[in-house]
Design an enzyme around this catalytic site. Sequence first.
Site, PDB file in Angstrom:
ATOM      1  N   PHE A  34      -1.918  -8.905   5.346  1.00 35.63           N
ATOM      2  CA  PHE A  34      -0.887  -9.456   6.217  1.00 35.63           C
ATOM      3  C   PHE A  34      -1.105  -9.045   7.675  1.00 35.63           C
ATOM      4  O   PHE A  34      -1.012  -9.871   8.583  1.00 35.63           O
ATOM      5  CB  PHE A  34       0.498  -8.985   5.767  1.00 35.63           C
ATOM      6  CG  PHE A  34       0.987  -9.674   4.535  1.00 35.63           C
ATOM      7  CD1 PHE A  34       1.152 -11.051   4.517  1.00 35.63           C
ATOM      8  CD2 PHE A  34       1.292  -8.961   3.387  1.00 35.63           C
ATOM      9  CE1 PHE A  34       1.615 -11.711   3.380  1.00 35.63           C
ATOM     10  CE2 PHE A  34       1.757  -9.609   2.243  1.00 35.63           C
ATOM     11  CZ  PHE A  34       1.914 -10.968   2.246  1.00 35.63           C
TER      12      PHE A  34
ATOM     13  N   GLU B 210      10.594  -6.715 -10.304  1.00 35.00           N
ATOM     14  CA  GLU B 210      10.171  -8.108 -10.484  1.00 35.00           C
ATOM     15  C   GLU B 210       9.303  -8.265 -11.723  1.00 35.00           C
ATOM     16  O   GLU B 210       9.432  -9.235 -12.473  1.00 35.00           O
ATOM     17  CB  GLU B 210       9.460  -8.596  -9.215  1.00 35.00           C
ATOM     18  CG  GLU B 210      10.449  -8.660  -8.047  1.00 35.00           C
ATOM     19  CD  GLU B 210       9.884  -9.194  -6.742  1.00 35.00           C
ATOM     20  OE1 GLU B 210       8.671  -9.067  -6.513  1.00 35.00           O
ATOM     21  OE2 GLU B 210      10.673  -9.737  -5.938  1.00 35.00           O
TER      22      GLU B 210
ATOM     23  N   ASP C 112       0.344  -1.124   6.515  1.00 36.70           N
ATOM     24  CA  ASP C 112       0.606  -0.007   5.602  1.00 36.70           C
ATOM     25  C   ASP C 112      -0.128   1.271   5.987  1.00 36.70           C
ATOM     26  O   ASP C 112       0.373   2.376   5.766  1.00 36.70           O
ATOM     27  CB  ASP C 112       0.172  -0.378   4.170  1.00 36.70           C
ATOM     28  CG  ASP C 112       1.163  -1.304   3.483  1.00 36.70           C
ATOM     29  OD1 ASP C 112       2.173  -1.663   4.110  1.00 36.70           O
ATOM     30  OD2 ASP C 112       0.920  -1.655   2.310  1.00 36.70           O
TER      31      ASP C 112
END
Lengths: 429, 429
Positions: free
Chosen positions: B18, B174, B305
């Site tokens: 990302f 999830e 990150d």
Amino acid sequence: MNIPRTSFPRVVIIGGGFAGISLIKSLKNCELQVVLIDKNNYHTFQPLLYQVATGGLEPDSIAFPLRKVIKDIPNFYFRLADVLKIDSLKCEVETTIGNLKYDYLVIATGSNTNFFGNKNIEKFSMSMKDVPQSLNLRSLILENFEDALLTSNFEERNSLMNFVIVGGGPTGVELAGALAEMKKAILPKDYPDLDIRQMQINIVQGGDRLLKTMSLKASEKSEDFLIDLGVNIWKNVHVLDYDGKIVKTSTDLTFNASTVIWAAGVNGAKVDGLESDCIVERADRFKVNEYNLVKGYENIFAIGDVACMELLIFPLGHPMMAQPAIQQGKHLATNIIAKITNKPMKPFKYKDKGSMATIGRNKAVVDLKNWKFQGVFAWFVWMFVHLFSLIGFRNKAVVFFNWVYNYIRFDRETRLIIRPYKHKNKESF
Amino acid sequence: MNIPRTSFPRVVIIGGGFAGISLIKSLKNCELQVVLIDKNNYHTFQPLLYQVATGGLEPDSIAFPLRKVIKDIPNFYFRLADVLKIDSLKCEVETTIGNLKYDYLVIATGSNTNFFGNKNIEKFSMSMKDVPQSLNLRSLILENFEDALLTSNFEERNSLMNFVIVGGGPTGVELAGALAEMKKAILPKDYPDLDIRQMQINIVQGGDRLLKTMSLKASEKSEDFLIDLGVNIWKNVHVLDYDGKIVKTSTDLTFNASTVIWAAGVNGAKVDGLESDCIVERADRFKVNEYNLVKGYENIFAIGDVACMELLIFPLGHPMMAQPAIQQGKHLATNIIAKITNKPMKPFKYKDKGSMATIGRNKAVVDLKNWKFQGVFAWFVWMFVHLFSLIGFRNKAVVFFNWVYNYIRFDRETRLIIRPYKHKNKESF
């Protein structure tokens, strides 16, 4: 295998390809216990594997879960296993997960790549008979281009960008066309720092024309299409050896190529254990009579590629492709029922629905019985037939969308090296 | 690496996640040479990996070719390589395909699974940080059910049908929800000869609530949703060890489970070579200032990150998720231009756009700054946001189609064991 014996006769089917699936679908309302054994938990739509290998389709959309095929059919079982041997005396199949008794056995194991005994070629060349092999080929093609970027050595780069396809049947022709379209529309954009003109796509055919099982017109036109796309066609040439670098042929032609794709023939995927005189040595197929009963057996059938029904009009058996497999599967269902109910079985009659191959966008060849045509309309027919032969609505829809997208955008987007082939299998290169 | 030096400054970016992608897109009209290095030739949309692992999406639709991202941008290069080390004195990156000089270096390597030093857990449990890992998990889940069919031993079958998810963050929640939906809608049909009630889905959370970075309401509601779906939630429990069979915890709770999925934390994917005092030991992240410059360096940035910007409001750095990465990538583009043109750089300011997690059909939780909501509408918002964050029109369309199909048909069709995990990695079991 934890499959309970019931009062129904048990039919064990080895293989969930076109033949096996077609048989199962036709058996679903019968009073039978059916056990399907396959080494994969999915059916593979082999005619589109070449599009997986060239980044046009995701593998999941040409495969279909076998459990879903038999879902909701009572008394139908699936087991994921490799079959090791048939013990016809005990009426038992030996597998990697144990033995299984059968009342009727159907061998529908399909075919393997035939390397004609050449160990070098088997070791160094690529096949395209299943999903993992197609993904390996997709990775190798892309890895070669990544590597070609890194070398300043002209010869090495040539070799990395040189693709040799051995075999001019539908697989070879369709793959050559797809590679040529990658060369034209995708690779120049993906690799602007490479001179893509260096990429060579060669198709080597032993006979004197491509698509030799089709009409002369289809052969000629497919050759024209391939030449238009920049593919080099070498006819009357046999590949004799390949050491991972140099392809040697029956003429003085040689290729310096990192990638050889072997599409020059298939063998039946025979199973061990039956008498040797029921096997056609040359082709590893089981000799079957007109009811698909394996020669010398009363309760063992073979259908599809692995079955060889030697008839006057097909002295070498039916062609090893989807249509005979599908038709034999369907037909055998009625014969199994007949046999169980002591009614006479009916001989199998092959209905030739024609054959076709696609070379690229707007370029295909179709031979029907009374009509042979080529070009844009043939291409639409090819797409329509393949789309509707795919199992499952989701698969049809995703493939259709990808085709429309790829057509409009001149793209093939699934060019991902998800399972690196070359850099994980360095010892073979 | 065969990349020519030009008069433009060279920016080397390690990692096409990302952060890296967002930076590249924002740099595309600048007078720079940009080299993107990644160990894969594709970008991975990590938030949907759990749907690949549970057969809902094909891997190809959540990945995107990195070469396509930089396509048609002059002076932008991609190289497929592992980075071995940074030599900051020589301003050089050492990789598996050779060394590369940089003027500016951006480390955007993301994160790895954090096993907190436990080698057993690392060896025997499954992670879900990339496409191959997710495919391995998909295979393992399905292979376990195939094996469960074959055993008559109740304990063994229990273990094969027992799933332990460690970590109650979005990934754990999830995945647990998706497994519960497989249990409800798919597995009973696929495995009619198994008693699917034996399947247990456990989620083990160290803290006293799930989704601890979200609102209390979101935690409560997600727990309700999971309990509705039949998931066992264990709070205030730490997993201490796993030998491939028994999960030991900090309490007297143990699990007999063949499958443990480790979603309990991530570490920065730091790169070797820089001074040790620029690294946050505990988290393996690079300390960066408000311009994302790595501490002690003038031309090395870190984003996403792997970057730890210790601010008053984020004393441990920004949360390791997509939004900070995307925003830092975009912001860094303007700072790099500023630096090159000798203008002042601007400090990064994180704009919290909220967070969300989905538990199952019609069940999601969304926390926006001034509005927290749960249920059907939240689920639509979750889908909309994820769909539009995917890169590429084709991916969006294929994912959308699959979601509609899965919703209407209560299905997840890509349940194929394409890369057998368990039966090829027997030594680990």
